[in-house]
Design a protein around this motif. Sequence first.
Motif, mmCIF file in Angstrom:
data_model
loop_
_atom_site.group_PDB
_atom_site.id
_atom_site.type_symbol
_atom_site.label_atom_id
_atom_site.label_comp_id
_atom_site.label_asym_id
_atom_site.label_seq_id
_atom_site.Cartn_x
_atom_site.Cartn_y
_atom_site.Cartn_z
ATOM 1 N N VAL A 24 -15.646 8.115 -21.553
ATOM 2 C CA VAL A 24 -14.781 6.936 -21.561
ATOM 3 C C VAL A 24 -14.819 6.216 -20.217
ATOM 4 O O VAL A 24 -14.967 4.993 -20.160
ATOM 5 C CB VAL A 24 -13.331 7.339 -21.933
ATOM 6 C CG1 VAL A 24 -12.354 6.204 -21.696
ATOM 7 C CG2 VAL A 24 -13.269 7.804 -23.385
ATOM 8 N N LEU A 25 -14.697 6.961 -19.132
ATOM 9 C CA LEU A 25 -14.639 6.346 -17.803
ATOM 10 C C LEU A 25 -15.979 5.749 -17.382
ATOM 11 O O LEU A 25 -16.007 4.812 -16.588
ATOM 12 C CB LEU A 25 -14.138 7.343 -16.769
ATOM 13 C CG LEU A 25 -12.685 7.784 -16.926
ATOM 14 C CD1 LEU A 25 -12.351 8.923 -15.959
ATOM 15 C CD2 LEU A 25 -11.730 6.610 -16.726
ATOM 16 N N SER A 26 -17.078 6.277 -17.909
ATOM 17 C CA SER A 26 -18.379 5.687 -17.560
ATOM 18 C C SER A 26 -18.527 4.298 -18.182
ATOM 19 O O SER A 26 -19.211 3.448 -17.632
ATOM 20 C CB SER A 26 -19.522 6.598 -17.984
ATOM 21 O OG SER A 26 -19.569 6.727 -19.380
ATOM 22 N N LYS A 27 -17.865 4.083 -19.300
ATOM 23 C CA LYS A 27 -17.909 2.759 -19.941
ATOM 24 C C LYS A 27 -16.827 1.834 -19.395
ATOM 25 O O LYS A 27 -17.019 0.626 -19.323
ATOM 26 C CB LYS A 27 -17.737 2.914 -21.445
ATOM 27 C CG LYS A 27 -18.899 3.620 -22.111
ATOM 28 C CD LYS A 27 -18.627 3.854 -23.590
ATOM 29 C CE LYS A 27 -19.713 4.665 -24.234
ATOM 30 N NZ LYS A 27 -19.536 6.094 -24.093
ATOM 31 N N ASN A 28 -15.674 2.427 -19.017
ATOM 32 C CA ASN A 28 -14.547 1.633 -18.531
ATOM 33 C C ASN A 28 -13.790 2.436 -17.461
ATOM 34 O O ASN A 28 -12.906 3.226 -17.804
ATOM 35 C CB ASN A 28 -13.608 1.270 -19.688
ATOM 36 C CG ASN A 28 -12.385 0.507 -19.222
ATOM 37 O OD1 ASN A 28 -12.294 0.079 -18.074
ATOM 38 N ND2 ASN A 28 -11.419 0.349 -20.108
ATOM 39 N N PRO A 29 -14.134 2.249 -16.176
ATOM 40 C CA PRO A 29 -13.491 3.012 -15.111
ATOM 41 C C PRO A 29 -11.968 2.849 -15.054
ATOM 42 O O PRO A 29 -11.273 3.697 -14.517
ATOM 43 C CB PRO A 29 -14.138 2.480 -13.832
ATOM 44 C CG PRO A 29 -15.429 1.897 -14.267
ATOM 45 C CD PRO A 29 -15.191 1.383 -15.666
ATOM 46 N N ALA A 30 -11.452 1.784 -15.650
ATOM 47 C CA ALA A 30 -10.006 1.547 -15.642
ATOM 48 C C ALA A 30 -9.319 2.116 -16.885
ATOM 49 O O ALA A 30 -8.111 1.926 -17.063
ATOM 50 C CB ALA A 30 -9.725 0.057 -15.544
#
Length: 188
Positions: A24-30
Amino acid sequence: MDTVAPTGARARTRRAILDAAVSVLSKNPAASLADIAVAAGVGRTTIHRYFPERTDLLTAIGVYLLERIETATVRARLEEGAADAALERVCQEYFELGDVLQFAFENPQMQEWTDWETETEADKALERLIRRGHAEGTIDPALPPSWVAETMWALLYAAWQHTRTRQEPKHSALNLCLHTLRKTIRTG
């Protein structure tokens, strides 16, 4: 933070959370912890039980990554056969960690994690392997161990990027990586 190594179902849940967090964070760090919970198939309170704060989760991802590198290094059987062949095996093992390693390399939040600078057993094993290659003549002794290791990591990153940006099949990118590594470390 979860300081005791979990076992059984607890370990599987923790691993699912960490894998989901990387994805998830690799696609959207926020992305929020709630987003990670959905991807992991657990409730938000479960995430908070394992990782009370976002920084706890990021620290755990770093530790998890180092554990996976250690496991990959052991699987590569660095003591067996010629050093250049063992270096190729470790490169193949590390290649399989591409998603989590790219996340760590590219995520600014992970750059704050200070344990990156700590020399691990995997780092020491890789250096011993390269020195053995120097002694046996399978790795050019003019190339310092740190250079060979950094070159291997750079080639791995290039292979991961090649699969991501050019939609190159993973096996093709890995073959290019290994071919270039062979030519780079060869003596003479």
